[in-house]
Design a protein around this motif. Structure first.
Motif, PDB file in Angstrom:
ATOM      1  N   ILE A 134      -2.940 -15.246   1.527  1.00  0.00           N
ATOM      2  CA  ILE A 134      -1.557 -14.799   1.790  1.00  0.00           C
ATOM      3  C   ILE A 134      -1.575 -13.375   2.325  1.00  0.00           C
ATOM      4  O   ILE A 134      -2.125 -12.466   1.701  1.00  0.00           O
ATOM      5  N   LEU A 135      -0.955 -13.195   3.508  1.00  0.00           N
ATOM      6  CA  LEU A 135      -0.914 -11.902   4.179  1.00  0.00           C
ATOM      7  C   LEU A 135       0.537 -11.467   4.352  1.00  0.00           C
ATOM      8  O   LEU A 135       1.343 -12.193   4.936  1.00  0.00           O
ATOM      9  N   ASP A 136       0.857 -10.284   3.857  1.00  0.00           N
ATOM     10  CA  ASP A 136       2.206  -9.741   4.026  1.00  0.00           C
ATOM     11  C   ASP A 136       2.289  -9.040   5.379  1.00  0.00           C
ATOM     12  O   ASP A 136       1.623  -8.028   5.611  1.00  0.00           O
ATOM     13  N   LEU A 137       3.120  -9.606   6.264  1.00  0.00           N
ATOM     14  CA  LEU A 137       3.334  -9.014   7.593  1.00  0.00           C
ATOM     15  C   LEU A 137       4.775  -8.559   7.751  1.00  0.00           C
ATOM     16  O   LEU A 137       5.266  -8.425   8.863  1.00  0.00           O
ATOM     17  N   SER A 138       5.465  -8.343   6.628  1.00  0.00           N
ATOM     18  CA  SER A 138       6.869  -7.949   6.730  1.00  0.00           C
ATOM     19  C   SER A 138       6.972  -6.556   7.346  1.00  0.00           C
ATOM     20  O   SER A 138       7.989  -6.210   7.941  1.00  0.00           O
ATOM     21  N   GLN A 139       5.917  -5.732   7.202  1.00  0.00           N
ATOM     22  CA  GLN A 139       5.792  -4.503   7.986  1.00  0.00           C
ATOM     23  C   GLN A 139       4.561  -4.698   8.862  1.00  0.00           C
ATOM     24  O   GLN A 139       3.436  -4.439   8.412  1.00  0.00           O
ATOM     25  N   PRO A 140       4.725  -5.179  10.094  1.00  0.00           N
ATOM     26  CA  PRO A 140       3.590  -5.621  10.904  1.00  0.00           C
ATOM     27  C   PRO A 140       2.553  -4.522  11.142  1.00  0.00           C
ATOM     28  O   PRO A 140       1.375  -4.821  11.349  1.00  0.00           O
ATOM     29  N   GLY A 141       2.951  -3.257  11.076  1.00  0.00           N
ATOM     30  CA  GLY A 141       1.996  -2.170  11.253  1.00  0.00           C
ATOM     31  C   GLY A 141       1.134  -1.933  10.017  1.00  0.00           C
ATOM     32  O   GLY A 141       0.161  -1.183  10.073  1.00  0.00           O
ATOM     33  N   ARG A 142       1.540  -2.557   8.892  1.00  0.00           N
ATOM     34  CA  ARG A 142       0.802  -2.352   7.634  1.00  0.00           C
ATOM     35  C   ARG A 142       0.497  -3.692   6.972  1.00  0.00           C
ATOM     36  O   ARG A 142       1.053  -4.015   5.926  1.00  0.00           O
ATOM     37  N   PRO A 143      -0.400  -4.487   7.578  1.00  0.00           N
ATOM     38  CA  PRO A 143      -0.717  -5.800   6.989  1.00  0.00           C
ATOM     39  C   PRO A 143      -1.385  -5.638   5.626  1.00  0.00           C
ATOM     40  O   PRO A 143      -2.266  -4.797   5.465  1.00  0.00           O
ATOM     41  N   ARG A 144      -0.929  -6.437   4.653  1.00  0.00           N
ATOM     42  CA  ARG A 144      -1.456  -6.332   3.285  1.00  0.00           C
ATOM     43  C   ARG A 144      -1.875  -7.696   2.773  1.00  0.00           C
ATOM     44  O   ARG A 144      -1.108  -8.663   2.894  1.00  0.00           O
ATOM     45  N   LEU A 145      -3.039  -7.760   2.199  1.00  0.00           N
ATOM     46  CA  LEU A 145      -3.511  -9.011   1.588  1.00  0.00           C
ATOM     47  C   LEU A 145      -2.845  -9.176   0.225  1.00  0.00           C
ATOM     48  O   LEU A 145      -2.972  -8.307  -0.637  1.00  0.00           O
ATOM     49  N   LEU A 146      -2.130 -10.296   0.021  1.00  0.00           N
ATOM     50  CA  LEU A 146      -1.507 -10.536  -1.281  1.00  0.00           C
ATOM     51  C   LEU A 146      -2.348 -11.468  -2.149  1.00  0.00           C
ATOM     52  O   LEU A 146      -2.244 -11.429  -3.368  1.00  0.00           O
TER      53      LEU A 146
END
Ligand code: AMP
Ligand code: MG
Length: 341
Positions: free
Chosen positions: A186-198
């Motif tokens: 699961i990858l958080d792309l809600s802020q596309p400049g700051r992708p975060r692995l969930l």
């Protein structure tokens, strides 16, 4: 008069007639067990709050835990989420497949699906029968793993029947054994400049970084105390867990196995060099012949279930090392499985 037999879901072969029947169940707001390449899912119409309520009820899942929405193709992403360039690039590279993207949601997605968040988790599954069912149902399907909340995830239709007997679930579509065997990344792309692995999962994060051309921030890895090899208190949610107590070990060697009590069992990553034939010592099981991570992931949940049902007093499992490939996902599942209640 309901009997235990009638409350057990039926396992259905993937015939055209059965697929049509299951699609109708979904259109009418029902729940259905579905195969995917990751683990089996418990599916319902993602755009109906009532239908999705059935998922939470059958699993005993708290409504604070949001669901993943499954689409038949990446073209439908704009129906449920606000799309950005990073999401488009990852969808083109990895869908259908074990990657879930978290994006700003559109109004049609019920709050129950997203646990009230402004974001929705979306993926296109690789299993062709799951995609066929989404197309036949004519709507996106919300689906968490098809197991009671917190228990070991199901990787066969029989696991789903075992776990969800006595619930409202009537049918499970049989799509064989899951090919990947652990849940999606699961990858958080809600802020596309700051992708975060969930959540680490079936798609290694370094493959995502290669396509994005930038680093993905990772959560703090599960830390193990060297002395006890037990997870540090408070760091981990218990999940994916057998009922039998489970201890983790960086490495299980011959000396450990020689001292192993008769009522405890071990799950090794690979066949030991001097192993007896498989099954000759019932305390000893292994997830692969050669340590290949994909094979270990595919067998992990089924082996944990088999050991959990065999009456052992305690289970011991070996943790894979390394930050690459499927190792972080396997470590994550084992670490949560072993976490104390
Ligand atoms: P499961 O389907 O049981 O594998 O679990 C799905 C997981 O997806 C949840 O437990 C969350 O961790 C994650 N998830 C789903 N929707 C969201 C969201 N909108 N934001 C962040 N995480 C999400
Ligand atoms: Mg789950």
């Amino acid at each position: 008069m309901p009997t235990s037999r009638s409350s057990s879901p039926r396992i259905l072969r993937p015939t055209p007639a059965n697929l049509a029947r299951l699609a109708a169940t979904l259109r009418h707001g029902g729940i259905v067990g579905v195969p995917s390449e990751t683990v089996y899912g418990l599916a319902a119409d993602a755009l109906s709050e009532d239908a999705c309520a059935g998922i939470f009820k059958a699993k005993g899942r708290p409504t604070t835990d949001p669901l993943i929405v499954h689409l038949a193709s990446a073209r439908e992403l704009g129906r449920v989420a606000e799309v950005n360039d990073a999401a488009r690039a990852l969808a083109a590279a990895f869908w259908p497949g074990p990657l879930t993207l978290v994006l700003p949601k559109l109004a049609c997605v019920p709050d129950l699906v997203t646990a009230g968040k402004a974001t929705v988790a979306v993926r296109v599954p690789a299993h062709p029968l799951f995609r066929r069912l989404i197309r036949l149902a004519g709507r996106p399907l919300a689906a968490p793993s098809a197991n009671p909340f917190g228990y070991v995830s199901p990787t066969t239709a029989a696991h789903v029947r075992e776990g969800l007997s006595g619930t409202a679930l009537r049918s499970v579509l049989d799509g064989g054994e899951c090919r990947v065997g652990v849940e999606s990344t699961i990858l958080d792309l809600s802020q596309p400049g700051r992708p975060r692995l969930l959540r680490p999962g079936g798609l290694p994060v370094e493959e995502i970084e290669r396509v994005l051309g930038r680093p993905v921030s990772r959560p703090r890895p599960a830390r193990l105390s060297a002395a006890t090899a037990a997870p540090a208190p408070g760091m981990l949610a218990r999940h994916y867990s057998p009922r039998t107590p489970l201890s983790l070990h960086p490495r299980l060697d011959g000396a450990f196995l020689a001292r192993l009590p008769g009522d405890e069992a071990v799950l090794l990553l690979r066949r030991p060099a001097d192993a007896p034939a498989r099954g000759a010592d019932p305390r000893l099981r292994w997830l692969s012949e050669d340590g290949e991570l994909a094979t270990i992931a595919r067998h992990l949940f089924a082996e944990l279930r088999a050991l959990d049902g065999a009456g052992w007093r305690r289970l011991h499992a070996e943790l894979p090392a390394g930050g690459e490939g499927l190792a972080p996902a396997i470590r994550d599942r084992l670490t949560r499985a072993a976490a104390k209640r």
